[in-house]
Scaffold this motif. Structure first.
Motif, PDB file in Angstrom:
ATOM      1  N   SER A 179       0.847  -1.195   0.000  1.00 50.09           N
ATOM      2  CA  SER A 179       0.000   0.000   0.000  1.00 50.09           C
ATOM      3  C   SER A 179       0.878   1.239   0.000  1.00 50.09           C
ATOM      4  CB  SER A 179      -0.929   0.008   1.226  1.00 50.09           C
ATOM      5  OG  SER A 179      -1.523   1.273   1.408  1.00 50.09           O
ATOM      6  N   SER A 224      -0.250   4.219   0.364  1.00 47.23           N
ATOM      7  CA  SER A 224      -0.755   5.086   1.419  1.00 47.23           C
ATOM      8  C   SER A 224      -0.135   4.718   2.765  1.00 47.23           C
ATOM      9  CB  SER A 224      -2.283   4.979   1.495  1.00 47.23           C
ATOM     10  OG  SER A 224      -2.789   5.814   2.522  1.00 47.23           O
ATOM     11  N   SER A 236       3.439   5.762   2.896  1.00 46.21           N
ATOM     12  CA  SER A 236       3.595   7.198   3.074  1.00 46.21           C
ATOM     13  C   SER A 236       3.405   7.599   4.535  1.00 46.21           C
ATOM     14  CB  SER A 236       2.588   7.937   2.187  1.00 46.21           C
ATOM     15  OG  SER A 236       2.660   9.327   2.400  1.00 46.21           O
ATOM     16  N   TYR A 237       2.305   7.129   5.161  1.00 41.82           N
ATOM     17  CA  TYR A 237       2.027   7.501   6.550  1.00 41.82           C
ATOM     18  C   TYR A 237       3.039   6.880   7.517  1.00 41.82           C
ATOM     19  CZ  TYR A 237      -2.475   9.677   5.466  1.00 41.82           C
ATOM     20  OH  TYR A 237      -3.455  10.518   4.995  1.00 41.82           O
ATOM     21  N   ALA A 277      -2.498   9.787  10.248  1.00 43.90           N
ATOM     22  CA  ALA A 277      -3.437   8.996   9.455  1.00 43.90           C
ATOM     23  C   ALA A 277      -4.757   8.807  10.170  1.00 43.90           C
ATOM     24  CB  ALA A 277      -2.813   7.636   9.133  1.00 43.90           C
ATOM     25  N   LEU A 307      -3.025  11.922  -3.319  1.00 40.32           N
ATOM     26  CA  LEU A 307      -2.254  10.799  -2.796  1.00 40.32           C
ATOM     27  C   LEU A 307      -3.055   9.508  -2.852  1.00 40.32           C
ATOM     28  CD1 LEU A 307       0.337   9.801  -1.536  1.00 40.32           C
ATOM     29  CD2 LEU A 307      -0.565  10.415   0.711  1.00 40.32           C
ATOM     30  N   GLU A 308      -4.366   9.604  -2.528  1.00 39.28           N
ATOM     31  CA  GLU A 308      -5.202   8.410  -2.578  1.00 39.28           C
ATOM     32  C   GLU A 308      -5.294   7.870  -4.003  1.00 39.28           C
ATOM     33  OE1 GLU A 308      -8.942   9.397  -0.864  1.00 39.28           O
ATOM     34  OE2 GLU A 308      -8.060  10.374   0.893  1.00 39.28           O
ATOM     35  N   ASP A 334      -1.970   6.226  -4.932  1.00 39.27           N
ATOM     36  CA  ASP A 334      -1.841   4.934  -4.248  1.00 39.27           C
ATOM     37  C   ASP A 334      -2.657   3.870  -4.948  1.00 39.27           C
ATOM     38  OD1 ASP A 334      -0.231   6.125  -2.439  1.00 39.27           O
ATOM     39  OD2 ASP A 334      -1.802   6.446  -0.938  1.00 39.27           O
TER      40      ASP A 334
END
Length: 803
Positions: A256, A258, A261-262, A371, A798-799, A802
């Motif tokens: 993932s 996302s 990233s987080y 997040a 970003l979503e 991803d």
């Protein structure tokens, strides 16, 4: 009396009715208020404080936390709530229905359903430290690092495992069962069971749905950003949380974007707690991959730029391996260890102590947006004073990218070999595809043992023995044998027969002579003086071995001649001595030498023949066999065979004609017959072939088979699909992709900040933003940025990326 009552005016009765109604309503209101007060539970509300910067720490960032606009109780607050619960009546949520429970007291009525007080350890939410285990719904969850318990009323957090919530008997964590913003309390009973199963399984199944990983991550995030700011025990757990984030990124980072990233952002932020001033001098840790260069590397590079210090090879390599501007091809990924070594070698050749970076305008800054929805308004910003973000510069990374490609090309052949034979990386066939500097220590140690056995002399062994010693597993072709000989020379080991000068490829049982080469000496065999000496030695071996006995006196005489050739380098003399040892065992063949003798001029041929007569009488006896050999040599040289007797007689009488003649040969070298060459000048190809073949023997294709389980390398194999570590965004070119990736590293930029970035990247800010926004519309039908100053990055981008 009735008459008296009837005489009371009607309005009086209305007044009395109103008064009575008022009294009844007031009584009922007071009773309801008392009942409600008895059920209420006091709940503490806190607002987390900003993260204070560390004192006396040059590179520690200044962290500023945005205030939280919602109340989430900290650990201390939850303990206070628990104490209040024990003294009063309790209101809890059991599945979504409010149930009132009174504690068991001596004054409880017989009609009340009396329950014991809740267990003390379950009252409130408790953090389970790392290493501890807890039983939840019959599952033993080891490892801790969770929030578990019964939340006080009107408090919630997505990561809290609420023990009052129903849990199904089964649940599969491989299936997607959670919302995009997962919340344990709002999940279905089946999803809760699936989450608990994942926790109990070790939290390491790479096929688990990423929603469950996020739910667990929310708890780590809250512990680090909220509890650690007011609880010393929580702050002490930061290193454990950092290690856990690193573990999760290794398992789920590629699943993932996302999550990568987080989790990567939080990992970077928490890793900044203890950093030295000259970070660029510290070994680069193993950092997770992200969409941009990790903050640790950017901080180290920026510090080097501020100090004007050269960037070490390891730091430059880490920059390349994490930069979205550099495409790492398959060899760099598959042969990572060899890539690291070769990159460092070429980097040192190109930049010496290291590349010195300029101090650019763009300042280094990091913004972490949590997040979890429970911390959605708590952004954390880290600034680093005047330290620049040099990763926005284009020239340094371009130079490093070109170096990376050169290194990758050198590893191409070895990478393809590993693709076919992944377990034979240390076999000789594979290592011959690498520069000798990358050979493993085990093989280097083996070569050291061979050099020890040679000492200052020579070592005789069969070709098969040498190949076995070097862990050869397949058929060895001439090309590979030549590569092996070159590699051995780089380790100061020479080999005879001289494969590099055109000698035929030995058979497995053929003898070889290894000898030591002094470091830094001339090893070229193309000099005329060496060629004269080598050919003389080969012809002499035919004469010396003609009687079937290459005597010690003959060998001693030839050794004396070799040592007297002072115009040769020490490495040439060592090679000739080794060649002589080989000729004693396997004398040269006259037919094989004919094409080397043919282009010599007449004077040189006569001198060479006379020298052979001297060799024949060295042992004091000239046998008929030696006379026959001399006649054959004279004939091959084009000299009248009848001169053999006169030359041998002259040598025996001590009036050898060879001394002056040989010196003349050594001084001038071979002279090719001008008439023969002129006849061939009309055909350049024939001339080239003649000159190339003068000192080349006919070669064989390959040696006999060596037992092996590894298939031979197919040099004509099809190219395999490339593995790439980076890709461009939304069809943008590399430069605008890099700019776009930098944009999404923060939720908001000032126009001045982006103008500095654009200047460092040689871009026009407005043009670059317009191009990126057009690409975002074409790819996802949404803008990439909004606003003019400040410029905000669309959260949906970003979503979409991803996805």
């Amino acid at each position: 009396m009735y008459k008296a009552i009837s005489m009371v005016p009607t309005w009086v009765w209305y007044v009395l009715a109103v008064l009575l109604a008022f009294v009844i309503v007031r009584y009922l209101s007071q009773a309801a208020a008392k009942s409600s007060k008895a059920r209420q539970v006091p709940a503490s509300r806190i607002v987390s404080s900003p993260i204070p910067p560390k004192a006396n720490q040059t590179l520690t960032p200044a962290l500023v936390a945005e205030p939280v606009d919602h109340s989430i109780p900290s650990t201390a607050s939850r303990q206070t709530s628990s104490a209040a619960i024990d003294a009063t009546s309790v209101s809890i949520f059991a599945d979504d229905n409010l149930v009132s429970i009174r504690p068991d007291t001596p004054h409880s009525g017989t009609k009340e359903h009396r329950l014991p007080p809740p267990p003390k350890e379950l009252a409130g939410i408790r953090w389970i430290p790392a290493g501890e285990s807890i039983d939840v719904e019959g599952l033993q969850i080891a490892g801790g690092m969770l929030y578990v318990g019964i939340p006080p009323r009107n408090t919630s957090n997505p990561a809290w495992i609420d023990l009052t919530k129903k849990v199904a008997a089964t649940g599969d964590y491989h299936e997607r069962q959670l919302d995009y913003w997962p919340n344990y309390s709002e999940a279905t009973p089946i999803a809760r069971r699936a989450y608990l199963n994942w926790l109990a399984s070790g939290r390491n199944d790479p096929d688990a749905d990423i929603g469950f990983v996020f739910l667990y991550f929310y708890g780590l995030e809250y512990r680090a950003l909220v509890d650690a700011q007011e609880d010393a025990a929580a702050k002490a757990e930061i290193p454990e949380i950092v290690n856990e984030l690193k573990r999760l990124l290794a398992i789920y980072g590629n699943a993932s974007g996302s999550f990568r990233s987080y989790a990567g952002g939080l990992y970077e932020l928490l890793s900044l707690s203890e950093l030295p001033n000259q970070l660029y001098l510290v070994a680069v840790p193993d950092l997770p991959q992200s969409y941009e260069v990790p903050l640790y590397i950017r901080l180290a590079l920026g510090s080097a730029a501020v100090d004007g210090a050269p960037v070490p090879a390891a730091l430059a390599r880490a920059w390349v391996q994490h930069s979205p501007l550099v495409r790492l091809r398959t060899p760099a990924i598959r042969c990572s260890s060899q890539f690291d070594q070769l990159f460092d070698l070429h980097y040192e050749e190109a930049f010496g102590e290291g590349m010195v970076l300029p101090r650019n305008k763009t300042k280094l800054k990091c913004v972490y947006r949590p997040a979890s929805m429970g911390l959605r308004q708590k952004d954390v910003t880290a600034t680093f004073g005047d330290i620049p973000d040099v990763t926005v510069l284009t020239k340094p990374i371009k130079l490093l990218g070109e170096l990376t490609e050169r290194v990758t090309q050198e590893l191409d052949a070895y990478s393809r070999y590993l693709a076919k034979s992944p377990d034979a990386g240390n076999a000789l066939e594979g290592l011959l595809l690498l520069p000798p500097a990358l050979w493993p220590e085990t093989l280097v140690s083996t070569l050291g043992e061979l050099k020890g056995k040679m000492g200052d002399g020579t070592l005789i062994l069969s070709f098969q023995e040498l190949l076995s010693c070097l862990d050869a597993r397949t058929t060895l072709t001439k090309d590979k044998a030549i590569t092996m000989a070159k590699a051995l020379e780089s380790f100061c080991i020479g080999i005879e027969p001289d494969i590099l000068s055109g000698a035929r490829l030995p058979k497995p049982d053929d003898k070889l002579v290894l000898f030591a080469i002094q470091p830094g000496e001339e090893t070229s065999r193309s000099t005329q003086g060496y060629q004269v000496a080598a050919l003389t030695l080969q012809v002499a071996s035919i004469v010396a071995a003609a009687d079937g006995d290459f005597s010690a006196s003959e060998m001693s005489s030839l050794l004396h001649h070799i040592e007297s050739w002072t115009h040769l380098s020490p490495s040439h003399i060592s090679r000739l001595k080794a060649n002589l040892r080989l000729l004693v065992m396997t004398p040269a063949s006259l037919p094989a030498l004919k094409k080397k003798l043919e282009p010599l001029d007449a004077s040189t041929k006569e001198t060479l023949g006379a020298f052979m007569a001297t060799v024949a009488q060295t042992d004091g006896i000239v046998t008929p066999e030696e006379i026959k050999a001399l006649e054959k040599i004279y004939k091959a040289l084009g000299i009248d065979p009848k001169k053999v007797f006169s030359d041998v007689h002259a040598a025996t009488a001590g009036s050898s004609p060879t001394t002056t003649a040989v010196e003349a040969i050594e001084k001038s070298g071979f002279t090719l017959d001008p008439a023969r060459i002129a006849a061939l000048q009309s055909d350049t190809a024939k001339v080239s072939a003649l000159l190339a073949s003068i000192f080349n023997e006919d070669t064989q294709g390959e040696v006999g088979q060596i037992s092996s389980d590894v298939p031979p390398l197919d040099t004509d194999e099809e190219l395999e699909p490339e593995i790439s570590s980076q890709k461009n965004l939304m069809g943008l070119d590399e430069l605008h992709t890099a700019f776009a990736r930098l944009l999404i590293s923060r939720p908001q930029w000032t126009r001045g900040e982006l103008q500095d970035v654009a200047a460092d990247m040689d871009l026009m800010l407005d043009g670059a933003l317009e191009r990126i926004n057009e690409a975002a519309y074409d790819s996802h039908d949404i803008p990439f940025t909004e606003g003019d100053d400040p410029i905000e990055v669309n959260a949906e981008v970003l979503e979409k990326i991803d996805a």
